[in-house]
Motif scaffolding. Sequence first.
Motif, PDB file in Angstrom:
ATOM      1  N   ALA A 157       0.844  -1.207   0.054  1.00  0.00           N
ATOM      2  CA  ALA A 157      -0.039  -0.021  -0.084  1.00  0.00           C
ATOM      3  C   ALA A 157       0.743   1.366   0.005  1.00  0.00           C
ATOM      4  O   ALA A 157       1.802   1.374   0.780  1.00  0.00           O
ATOM      5  N   TYR A 158       0.520   2.116  -0.901  1.00  0.00           N
ATOM      6  CA  TYR A 158       0.953   3.377  -0.814  1.00  0.00           C
ATOM      7  C   TYR A 158       0.022   4.433  -0.561  1.00  0.00           C
ATOM      8  O   TYR A 158      -1.181   4.087  -0.293  1.00  0.00           O
ATOM      9  N   ALA A 159       0.176   5.762  -0.270  1.00  0.00           N
ATOM     10  CA  ALA A 159      -0.857   6.594   0.164  1.00  0.00           C
ATOM     11  C   ALA A 159      -2.235   6.766  -0.910  1.00  0.00           C
ATOM     12  O   ALA A 159      -3.224   6.674  -0.291  1.00  0.00           O
ATOM     13  N   ALA A 160      -1.924   6.656  -1.901  1.00  0.00           N
ATOM     14  CA  ALA A 160      -3.041   6.689  -3.121  1.00  0.00           C
ATOM     15  C   ALA A 160      -3.779   5.490  -3.027  1.00  0.00           C
ATOM     16  O   ALA A 160      -5.052   5.624  -3.100  1.00  0.00           O
ATOM     17  N   ILE A 161      -3.276   4.479  -2.694  1.00  0.00           N
ATOM     18  CA  ILE A 161      -4.210   3.336  -2.686  1.00  0.00           C
ATOM     19  C   ILE A 161      -5.050   3.116  -1.390  1.00  0.00           C
ATOM     20  O   ILE A 161      -6.394   2.922  -1.781  1.00  0.00           O
ATOM     21  N   VAL A 162      -4.799   3.687  -0.517  1.00  0.00           N
ATOM     22  CA  VAL A 162      -5.565   3.707   0.752  1.00  0.00           C
ATOM     23  C   VAL A 162      -6.865   4.891   0.640  1.00  0.00           C
ATOM     24  O   VAL A 162      -7.677   5.105   1.361  1.00  0.00           O
ATOM     25  N   GLU A 163      -6.137   5.891   0.085  1.00  0.00           N
ATOM     26  CA  GLU A 163      -6.979   7.220  -0.082  1.00  0.00           C
ATOM     27  C   GLU A 163      -8.121   6.716  -1.481  1.00  0.00           C
ATOM     28  O   GLU A 163      -9.199   7.172  -0.896  1.00  0.00           O
ATOM     29  N   ALA A 164      -7.707   5.878  -2.149  1.00  0.00           N
ATOM     30  CA  ALA A 164      -8.827   5.363  -2.986  1.00  0.00           C
ATOM     31  C   ALA A 164      -9.919   4.608  -2.343  1.00  0.00           C
ATOM     32  O   ALA A 164     -10.927   4.547  -2.473  1.00  0.00           O
ATOM     33  N   MET A 165      -9.011   3.534  -1.312  1.00  0.00           N
ATOM     34  CA  MET A 165      -9.987   2.458  -0.779  1.00  0.00           C
ATOM     35  C   MET A 165     -11.128   3.051   0.373  1.00  0.00           C
ATOM     36  O   MET A 165     -11.945   2.530   0.729  1.00  0.00           O
ATOM     37  N   CYS A 166     -10.830   4.110   0.908  1.00  0.00           N
ATOM     38  CA  CYS A 166     -11.619   4.906   1.733  1.00  0.00           C
ATOM     39  C   CYS A 166     -12.736   5.513   1.209  1.00  0.00           C
ATOM     40  O   CYS A 166     -13.630   6.083   2.061  1.00  0.00           O
ATOM     41  N   GLY A 167     -12.776   5.624  -0.184  1.00  0.00           N
ATOM     42  CA  GLY A 167     -13.990   6.080  -0.704  1.00  0.00           C
ATOM     43  C   GLY A 167     -13.894   7.551  -1.102  1.00  0.00           C
ATOM     44  O   GLY A 167     -14.656   8.195  -1.629  1.00  0.00           O
ATOM     45  N   LEU A 168     -12.812   8.422  -0.705  1.00  0.00           N
ATOM     46  CA  LEU A 168     -12.765   9.615  -1.116  1.00  0.00           C
ATOM     47  C   LEU A 168     -12.777  10.238  -2.417  1.00  0.00           C
ATOM     48  O   LEU A 168     -13.491  11.049  -3.035  1.00  0.00           O
ATOM     49  N   TYR A 169     -11.870   9.315  -3.218  1.00  0.00           N
ATOM     50  CA  TYR A 169     -11.911   9.786  -4.792  1.00  0.00           C
ATOM     51  C   TYR A 169     -13.383   9.532  -5.458  1.00  0.00           C
ATOM     52  O   TYR A 169     -13.777  10.294  -6.122  1.00  0.00           O
ATOM     53  N   ASP A 170     -13.929   8.395  -5.200  1.00  0.00           N
ATOM     54  CA  ASP A 170     -14.968   8.140  -5.847  1.00  0.00           C
ATOM     55  C   ASP A 170     -16.571   8.879  -5.451  1.00  0.00           C
ATOM     56  O   ASP A 170     -17.219   9.249  -6.387  1.00  0.00           O
ATOM     57  N   PHE A 171     -16.336   9.215  -4.215  1.00  0.00           N
ATOM     58  CA  PHE A 171     -17.358  10.097  -3.508  1.00  0.00           C
ATOM     59  C   PHE A 171     -17.315  11.555  -4.016  1.00  0.00           C
ATOM     60  O   PHE A 171     -18.259  12.113  -4.046  1.00  0.00           O
ATOM     61  N   THR A 172     -16.280  12.189  -4.344  1.00  0.00           N
ATOM     62  CA  THR A 172     -16.003  13.373  -4.685  1.00  0.00           C
ATOM     63  C   THR A 172     -16.397  13.882  -6.044  1.00  0.00           C
ATOM     64  O   THR A 172     -17.017  14.836  -6.237  1.00  0.00           O
ATOM     65  N   PHE A 173     -16.302  12.820  -6.925  1.00  0.00           N
ATOM     66  CA  PHE A 173     -16.302  13.172  -8.499  1.00  0.00           C
ATOM     67  C   PHE A 173     -17.627  12.884  -8.841  1.00  0.00           C
ATOM     68  O   PHE A 173     -18.404  11.766  -8.503  1.00  0.00           O
ATOM     69  N   ALA A 174     -18.133  13.567  -9.811  1.00  0.00           N
ATOM     70  CA  ALA A 174     -19.555  13.262 -10.594  1.00  0.00           C
ATOM     71  C   ALA A 174     -19.171  11.938 -11.299  1.00  0.00           C
ATOM     72  O   ALA A 174     -18.360  11.598 -11.670  1.00  0.00           O
ATOM     73  N   ASP A 175     -20.475  11.432 -11.686  1.00  0.00           N
ATOM     74  CA  ASP A 175     -20.370  10.083 -12.492  1.00  0.00           C
ATOM     75  C   ASP A 175     -19.580  10.084 -13.830  1.00  0.00           C
ATOM     76  O   ASP A 175     -18.764   9.277 -13.992  1.00  0.00           O
TER      77      ASP A 175
END
Length: 414
Positions: A157-175
């Motif tokens: 795991a690097y920082a970006a991996i767990v950032e993605a897995m906590c939902g922040l990336y998907d939740f922030t952006f429109a479809d």
Amino acid sequence: MRLGEVTNEAALPFGKPLDGVRILALEQMQALPFATQLMARLGAEVVKVESPTGGDSGRTGLPAFTDAHGQSVGATFSRNNLNKRSITVDLKSPRGRELVLALAPRFDVFAQNFKAGAMTRLGLGYDDVAAVHPGCVYVSISGFGTSAPSPYDGWPAYAAIVEAMCGLYDFTFADAQPPVPSPMGGLGDIGTALFAVIGVLAALRHREATGLGQHVDVAMLDAMVSMGDVVPNLWSLGVERGGARSNIILDSFRASDGWFVVQVVREHQFERLAALVGHAEWVDDPRFATRHGWAANLDAVIRPAIEKWAAAMSRVAACAALSEAGIAAGPCFQPAEVVRDPHVIAHDMLVEHPRSDGVDHPVLIPGNPIKLSRVAEGPETPLPGLGEHTDEVLSSELGLSADEVASLHADGVI
């Protein structure tokens, strides 16, 4: 702030809050090195244990510069390793393991951020260290922790991996938008580091009260679920993907010289914004009767009005006017502007590490954001060369003779 400089010299007689705390750190890259550097800035003594072949993997990152020892120093290493001493030990060697276990009782904290299970396989897990040092505070950072089973056990795991897995990336952006990895640097690393520091300080306080050491286990994914608190919370309240900004104004706008960000979350703030940009009538406009109307009409109505108002203004001037009206706003600074910003300078938020490779300007390293009125900042000591302090530490801590140290060198153990 220059390397070796002290600020708040009136606080020097008070010392630092972590004076006397000793940390043995088997660390690499950023999460744990940032944590131990922060504790070093607060007075802890940190001895960093690296591999004899290459050292901390952050040393080989790019971009890089050449230090006074003729060694390449990667950017990741440069940001996270002030105020430490470096020793090199081959942890895969039985003699190397014995050296580390012999050193452990001389330190308050044993810290490592290898992949979960790696230290146990090397005979340097919590139980191994506690057997020789029962009062040890053992802190481990890994992607997914060891305190409970995880379906991701064994994943790197690097920082970006767990950032993605906590939902922040998907939740922030429109479809229609793909998630953008690492939108703000090493949040996954630094956020995890801060929780690790809190855990260490709490465990040290607990030891003062009970005499007992313990294992502080911090999973990067756990830290990011906490940092990304809006994801489960807003989802549970019915907010779907891309909807986190559906009832506020939180966006970037153009001024004459670039972009600035405005955040409006309450009705009185919207009223002030409307008046400031020359559209007081918005307050009675049915389109803006609810907060959802702000977001729904942002691009068609609000953005053009704000950008017309700011068109002849600089980012800073626009934000100053907004702030004076009680509206939160900030300019999107470029890197060169950040390092020259009067706030950043006044708060000693950059440490200048001189270069010895023919480049005039220093390497800039973020300073300590924790300002204590009775604690002096600095002096910061330089980044350690790989294994620079091996002989000194083994001699002073373990009483090894020059011949014994030379033998360990000859056999590749150190």
